[in-house]
Design a protein around this motif. Structure first.
Motif, short mmCIF file in Angstrom:
data_model
loop_
_atom_site.label_atom_id
_atom_site.label_comp_id
_atom_site.label_asym_id
_atom_site.label_seq_id
_atom_site.Cartn_x
_atom_site.Cartn_y
_atom_site.Cartn_z
N ASP A 115 0.82 -1.21 0.00
CA ASP A 115 0.00 0.00 0.00
C ASP A 115 0.86 1.26 0.00
N GLY A 118 2.29 1.99 -3.32
CA GLY A 118 1.25 2.56 -4.17
C GLY A 118 1.08 4.05 -3.96
N VAL A 121 3.84 5.86 -5.94
CA VAL A 121 3.93 5.67 -7.39
C VAL A 121 3.74 6.96 -8.17
N GLN A 130 12.29 4.67 -10.95
CA GLN A 130 11.66 3.38 -10.70
C GLN A 130 11.99 2.92 -9.29
N PRO A 159 0.56 -4.74 -8.84
CA PRO A 159 -0.54 -3.79 -9.11
C PRO A 159 -0.13 -2.50 -9.79
N TYR A 160 1.17 -2.25 -9.92
CA TYR A 160 1.63 -0.94 -10.35
C TYR A 160 2.38 -1.03 -11.68
N ALA A 164 7.23 2.16 -12.93
CA ALA A 164 7.24 2.79 -11.61
C ALA A 164 7.76 1.86 -10.53
N VAL A 165 7.50 0.56 -10.63
CA VAL A 165 7.86 -0.38 -9.57
C VAL A 165 8.46 -1.65 -10.18
#
Length: 269
Positions: A115, A118, A121, A130, A159-160, A164-165
């Motif tokens: 979380d 997120g 992000v 990144q 989820p991202y 970014a991740v």
């Protein structure tokens, strides 16, 4: 043999001043350096960025963000992203942190890591940085990192957006995992390999276990197999050597750089 792909992580030469490290690395013709926030802040982030630019030396990663169990994690990680942007490095390595004080709920701690990432992000995307989730060996789960396997790191990243991740694959932390080869292939398929770090596992571990990393070839890890696996998964970026060991830190930085490069070529490249 690719000297240009080799990057020296500043942790390996912890007491080498930042400016001397940058000049020494540039003089050796290597591919870059990975920096740590504390020493870089002390020297000056903008000064380090300017010197690296003048030398034509890439900053391959900045370590570290994370420690999401700490109060103020959001603002601190936004600052870390900003520092990475200033330094011109595309990668901020995240050491996710351990259990909150008084907690035994490792599952909740991992959910919080996901979380928290997120929430960062949007800022990371805007900065062009990144976030690289680094799983640490399970012996660090209580105080340093509740993310212990590459599979867990990839699940948290899923989820991202991949830009970014991603994940940091550090041989010292994941060499023991029987699923690591499958997970490296998965990381490549998902476009998540942000950075690859090499260090050897030497025993007996020292008291406190943090300073138990060896230079390439000093321990038991199949380092070249790892490098070949990340290459096969599509990774073409720098290979950082990151070692924490008191005996290594006690030696002159230029001497450590020379030996580390020799060992990288012999055991990793």
């Amino acid at each position: 043999m690719s000297v240009a792909r080799f990057s020296l992580n500043a942790a390996t030469t912890k007491h080498w001043p930042v400016d001397e490290l940058l000049r020494g690395a540039a003089g050796a013709g290597i591919g870059g350096v990975g920096l740590w926030r504390e020493e870089t802040q002390a020297y000056g982030v903008e000064k380090a960025a300017a010197l690296a630019r003048d030398l034509g030396l890439p900053i391959t990663t900045l370590c570290r963000g994370g420690f999401f169990q700490e109060p103020g994690w959001f603002d601190e990680n936004r600052r870390a992203i900003d520092e990475a942007h200033t330094l011109g490095t595309p990668i901020l390595v995240l050491v996710s942190g351990g259990l909150p004080d008084g907690s035994r709920d490792v599952d909740a701690a991992r959910r919080h890591v996901g979380d928290a990432i997120g929430e960062l992000v949007p800022h990371a995307l805007a900065a062009g940085v990144q976030l690289a989730i680094e799983p640490l060996h399970p012996m660090y789960a209580s105080d340093r990192c509740v993310v212990s396997t590459l599979g867990q790191a990839l699940d948290l990243a899923r989820p991202y957006p991949a830009e970014a991740v991603g994940v940091c694959i550090d041989t010292y932390h994941v060499w023991w995992d029987p699923e690591v080869w499958e997970q490296i292939a998965r990381a490549g398929a998902e476009g998540r390999i942000a950075t690859f770090q090499a260090a050897d596992w030497v025993t007996p571990l020292p008291e406190g276990v943090l300073l138990g990393r060896g230079l390439p070839g000093q321990g038991v890890v199949e380092l070249r197999r790892f490098r070949e696996a990340v290459d096969a998964a599509g990774y073409t970026g720098p290979v950082e050597v990151e070692v924490f060991h008191a005996d290594v830190w006690a030696r002159p930085g230029a001497e450590v750089l020379a030996e580390t490069l020799d060992r990288y070529l012999a055991h990793v490249d």
